[in-house]
Structures are given as structure tokens and as C-alpha cells.
Design a protein around this motif. Structure first.
Motif, mmCIF file in Angstrom:
data_model
loop_
_atom_site.group_PDB
_atom_site.id
_atom_site.type_symbol
_atom_site.label_atom_id
_atom_site.label_comp_id
_atom_site.label_asym_id
_atom_site.label_seq_id
_atom_site.Cartn_x
_atom_site.Cartn_y
_atom_site.Cartn_z
ATOM 1 N N ILE A 107 39.716 53.510 -23.336
ATOM 2 C CA ILE A 107 38.898 52.391 -22.842
ATOM 3 C C ILE A 107 39.620 51.063 -23.087
ATOM 4 O O ILE A 107 40.093 50.804 -24.197
ATOM 5 N N ASP A 108 39.714 50.252 -22.015
ATOM 6 C CA ASP A 108 40.158 48.867 -22.194
ATOM 7 C C ASP A 108 38.950 48.080 -22.681
ATOM 8 O O ASP A 108 37.963 47.931 -21.954
ATOM 9 N N VAL A 109 39.017 47.593 -23.917
ATOM 10 C CA VAL A 109 37.845 47.001 -24.568
ATOM 11 C C VAL A 109 37.601 45.588 -24.040
ATOM 12 O O VAL A 109 38.519 44.765 -23.978
ATOM 13 N N LYS A 110 36.362 45.327 -23.656
ATOM 14 C CA LYS A 110 35.967 43.982 -23.183
ATOM 15 C C LYS A 110 35.220 43.217 -24.276
ATOM 16 O O LYS A 110 35.284 41.992 -24.326
ATOM 17 N N THR A 165 29.951 52.419 -26.230
ATOM 18 C CA THR A 165 29.996 53.541 -27.174
ATOM 19 C C THR A 165 29.907 53.078 -28.628
ATOM 20 O O THR A 165 30.344 51.982 -28.969
ATOM 21 N N ARG A 166 29.311 53.971 -29.455
ATOM 22 C CA ARG A 166 29.448 53.857 -30.908
ATOM 23 C C ARG A 166 30.567 54.848 -31.220
ATOM 24 O O ARG A 166 30.391 56.058 -31.054
ATOM 25 N N VAL A 167 31.736 54.356 -31.630
ATOM 26 C CA VAL A 167 32.911 55.215 -31.762
ATOM 27 C C VAL A 167 32.765 56.170 -32.951
ATOM 28 O O VAL A 167 31.859 56.017 -33.773
ATOM 29 N N SER A 168 33.668 57.122 -33.040
ATOM 30 C CA SER A 168 33.608 58.113 -34.118
ATOM 31 C C SER A 168 33.768 57.451 -35.495
ATOM 32 O O SER A 168 34.590 56.551 -35.676
ATOM 33 N N LYS A 169 32.970 57.922 -36.460
ATOM 34 C CA LYS A 169 33.039 57.363 -37.811
ATOM 35 C C LYS A 169 34.348 57.737 -38.505
ATOM 36 O O LYS A 169 34.797 57.046 -39.411
ATOM 37 N N GLU A 170 34.932 58.855 -38.097
ATOM 38 C CA GLU A 170 36.162 59.320 -38.735
ATOM 39 C C GLU A 170 37.357 58.470 -38.308
ATOM 40 O O GLU A 170 38.315 58.312 -39.040
ATOM 41 N N ARG A 171 37.268 57.900 -37.086
ATOM 42 C CA ARG A 171 38.444 57.240 -36.529
ATOM 43 C C ARG A 171 38.296 55.723 -36.396
ATOM 44 O O ARG A 171 39.290 54.992 -36.428
ATOM 45 N N THR A 207 42.520 48.337 -26.865
ATOM 46 C CA THR A 207 42.331 49.669 -26.293
ATOM 47 C C THR A 207 41.795 50.597 -27.376
ATOM 48 O O THR A 207 42.206 50.494 -28.538
ATOM 49 N N ALA A 208 40.867 51.503 -26.982
ATOM 50 C CA ALA A 208 40.351 52.483 -27.949
ATOM 51 C C ALA A 208 40.205 53.833 -27.253
ATOM 52 O O ALA A 208 39.912 53.890 -26.052
ATOM 53 N N CYS A 209 40.402 54.908 -28.001
ATOM 54 C CA CYS A 209 40.187 56.258 -27.467
ATOM 55 C C CYS A 209 38.973 56.863 -28.164
ATOM 56 O O CYS A 209 38.892 56.859 -29.394
ATOM 57 N N VAL A 210 38.053 57.384 -27.352
ATOM 58 C CA VAL A 210 36.774 57.872 -27.887
ATOM 59 C C VAL A 210 36.420 59.174 -27.180
ATOM 60 O O VAL A 210 36.630 59.301 -25.965
#
Ligand code: NAP
Length: 334
Positions: free
Chosen positions: A32-35, A89-95, A102-105
Motif C-alpha cells: 500500500i502507498d500510504v496516504k 487497515t489496522r496493520v499486523s501487531k507483529e510487524r 509504503t507498507a505491506c499488510v
């Protein structure tokens, strides 16, 4: 890419904006390209190392729990999203990793952005609104006609919690200082106690349930305004054994640690005849879809207090750490 990176546990200087390699999406993940990204107290608690027992991150790590943006590419096996989709999204707590360009989820944690909202407001939803939904509907089983006490209604979680409790049909009491009174009134609170001048324990009686957002003396007091057989869910008190086994999927050693940590409050709850539970929210893309539908149906308002540019993220942290936010604090990127 630019990212807000935690280098070591500590105060405000422990995290910094710097360039890091962008992440690549693994199987099932979207890139995701974060806005925009929302801030939450857990961000500075993580920075301080308060969650080390629960999430032993290997530092450095990119901070940030929630975001909105546009899908740039998808990993193998992704079926629910395509490049160009506007998502939140609420991203993963582990990551973690939301405070970055940019973020990968994983796709299971992602949902389409509410069509009626801009990216800034969408980024303010995931963590706080999921927490309120999971506490009020899933844990407290709030039904029409129930009376629920939600101390601290003017903050990030509180502004969602008041509205969701009303949506579920409850009568809602809350506490707010004069700074937050007009806001909680607008969001539907039926009873408002100014906690700066009056003890809520002297006003409220026999509530069916309480959702505690403050902890400490407020949590102790909440036990006394709930009727015998009622339930108190806290997100700011002390974790108990179910927090370890049910919310975190962990075993006996963490459950035992939490048993000792919560012995005092569980004893008080037992004496009051009230069921005590400490909830750790969980990321959930399907529940985010439900929240997006409520927002688009104009049944849930997203209250954003202040918006900061990404390069001002340290100021955004300082503002949130002041503990007086009315609704959510967000940083915008790009
Ligand atoms: N366990 C979980 O999964 C989970 C999830 C989300 C959040 N949390 C925790 O829940 C807490 C609340 O989070 P948040 O995002 O809502 O925080 P927040 O946005 O920073 O809350 C700020 C608000 O709290 C109000 N407040 C402060 N002290 C108060 C008091 N004694 N009585 C009533 N209101 C008071 C302030 O109102 P005034 O300015 O009027 O005082 C302000 O509007 C934090 O501790 C957070 O870490 C836990």
C-alpha cells in the motif's frame, strides 16, 4: 522510502524519520502507498518499551498501527484487492509499519476505504473503532435498552465508543472535562459527568456494563457503578489471564504473569459481583468493512482533532502524549 523508525526503547528521541528500504509483499499481502496514518497511545507505549513482554520486537522497526492508502501491488494469492484500490487497515501487531511511505499488510486485515471519507479521516478509524466494536458488541454484548458507562468519551476510542454504544441501542453515560463536553453531547452521550468537579461514583448507579478507557482509579470506580452480575471491560487497566490466552493466543506463562498482575483488580471485581475483562483489540479486515458501511450510512462520525504533515510526526506524538486529544490525531503523507 521515508519511515518513522524506532531505534531503541525510550523517550521521544528514540524514534526518528529516516530512509529505509521499502517492504516487498509476501504471499497474501498487499503493498500500500500510504496516504495517511493514525496515531494511538500504543505508539508511544511501544516506543517506551511498555509492550516488550507482549511483543518482543527486534529493533529497528517502523512504528505505526493504522493507515489508509492505495494498493500499489499485490503478492501471490491475493484475491480481494487490486492495484488502485483505496483501502484502510489496522496493520499486523507483529510487524507494525504504518508510519512509512509504503507498507505491506495481509489482505485479511485490509478493507476498502469508506467511499464518503477522504484518506485522512479513513486513517483515523481502524484501531480505535475496532477496539470499541469488539469491546461493546463482542465482549459486553450491548443490546437495546442496556445502560453502559464509558469513562473518557472525548478521546480517540471514546468518540467511536459513544456512537457504537448508541447504535447498539444503549443508554450511555460518560465522563468529560469542560473541554470535551460539547463533543460527547453531540456524539449522543445521555449522561455526562464532569470528572474535574464531580466523582462519577456519586452520580451513577446500577449500570449493566462499563467500558473503561482510563484505568487506575477510574477503573476501580467503574466496578462500583455496575450492578452485581454486570461486566466491566477495560482497555487501560491490567491484563488478566484471558487477555493472554484469548486475545494474544499465548500460553500458561503469560497467563500466569497476567493472573498476578491483575489479582488486585480481579479481587475487587469479585467483591463487587462484577465480571472483569481486559481486552487487547485484534486487527480484522471484515470488521473494518462493517465500520466502513456504518460510516457511509452516516451512522458513524469520524472525529479528527489535529492533522500533521509526516515530517512533523514528532510533534504529533507530543500532542497525543499530552493526553488531551479530542478524537483522533493523524499524519498525512504525499
Ligand atoms: N487494549 C487495547 O487494545 C487498546 C486499544 C486502544 C486504546 N487502548 C488504550 O486506551 C486508552 C485510551 O486510548 P485513546 O486513543 O482514546 O486515548 P486518547 O485519545 O489519548 O484520550 C484522550 C482523551 O482522554 C480524556 N481523559 C483523560 N483523562 C481522563 C479522565 N481521568 N477521565 C475522563 N477522560 C479523560 C481526555 O479528555 P479531557 O481533555 O477532557 O480530560 C482526552 O479527550 C489508552 O490508554 C490506550 O493505550 C487500548
Amino acid at each position: 522510502m521515508r519511515a518513522f523508525v524506532l531505534n531503541r526503547y525510550g523517550g521521544p528521541g528514540a524514534a526518528e524519520l529516516r530512509d529505509v528500504a521499502p517492504p516487498e509483499p509476501g504471499p497474501g499481502e498487499v503493498r500500500i502507498d500510504v496516504k495517511a496514518a493514525g496515531l494511538n497511545p500504543v505508539d508511544f507505549k511501544t516506543r517506551e518499551g511498555m509492550l516488550r513482554v507482549i511483543h518482543p520486537y527486534v529493533l529497528p522497526i517502523v512504528l505505526g498501527c493504522e493507515l489508509s492508502g492505495v494498493v500499489a501491488s499485490v503478492g501471490e494469492g491475493v484475491t480481494r484487492f487490486r492495484p488502485g484500490d483505496a483501502v484502510f487497515t489496522r496493520v499486523s501487531k507483529e510487524r507494525l509499519g504504518a508510519f512509512a511511505e509504503t507498507a505491506c499488510v495481509h489482505q485479511d486485515l485490509v478493507a476498502r476505504k469508506p467511499a464518503s471519507l477522504d484518506f485522512t479521516h479513513a486513517a483515523a478509524i481502524p484501531l480505535a473503532a475496532l477496539t470499541a466494536l469488539q469491546a461493546l458488541r463482542d465482549e459486553l454484548a450491548i443490546k437495546p435498552g442496556m445502560r453502559v458507562f464509558i469513562p473518557g468519551g472525548a478521546g480517540g476510542v471514546g468518540t467511536f465508543a459513544l456512537q457504537i454504544a448508541k447504535h447498539l441501542g444503549a443508554t450511555v453515560a460518560t465522563t468529560a472535562s469542560p473541554r470535551g463536553r460539547a463533543l460527547v453531547e453531540r456524539l449522543g452521550a445521555d449522561v455526562i459527568v464532569d470528572y474535574t468537579t464531580q466523582a462519577f461514583t456519586s452520580v451513577l448507579r446500577d449500570y449493566d456494563a462499563a467500558f473503561d478507557l482510563i484505568g487506575g482509579d477510574t477503573l476501580t470506580g467503574a466496578l462500583s457503578v455496575v450492578r452485581r452480575g454486570g461486566k466491566v471491560v477495560s482497555i487501560a487497566g491490567l491484563p488478566e489471564p484471558k487477555t493472554a490466552t484469548q486475545d494474544l493466543g499465548r500460553g500458561a506463562s503469560l497467563a500466569t504473569l497476567f493472573w498476578f498482575a491483575s489479582a488486585g483488580i480481579r479481587f475487587r471485581a469479585w467483591r463487587a459481583g462484577v465480571n472483569y475483562r481486559y481486552l487487547f483489540m485484534r486487527p480484522d479486515g471484515k470488521q473494518l468493512e462493517e465500520l466502513a458501511a456504518l460510516v457511509d450510512a452516516k451512522k458513524l462520525e469520524v472525529v479528527v482533532d489535529r492533522v500533521f504533515a509526516f515530517d512533523q510526526i514528532a510533534d504529533a506524538f507530543a500532542y497525543l502524549e499530552g493526553g488531551r486529544a479530542k478524537g483522533k490525531v493523524v499524519v498525512t503523507l504525499g
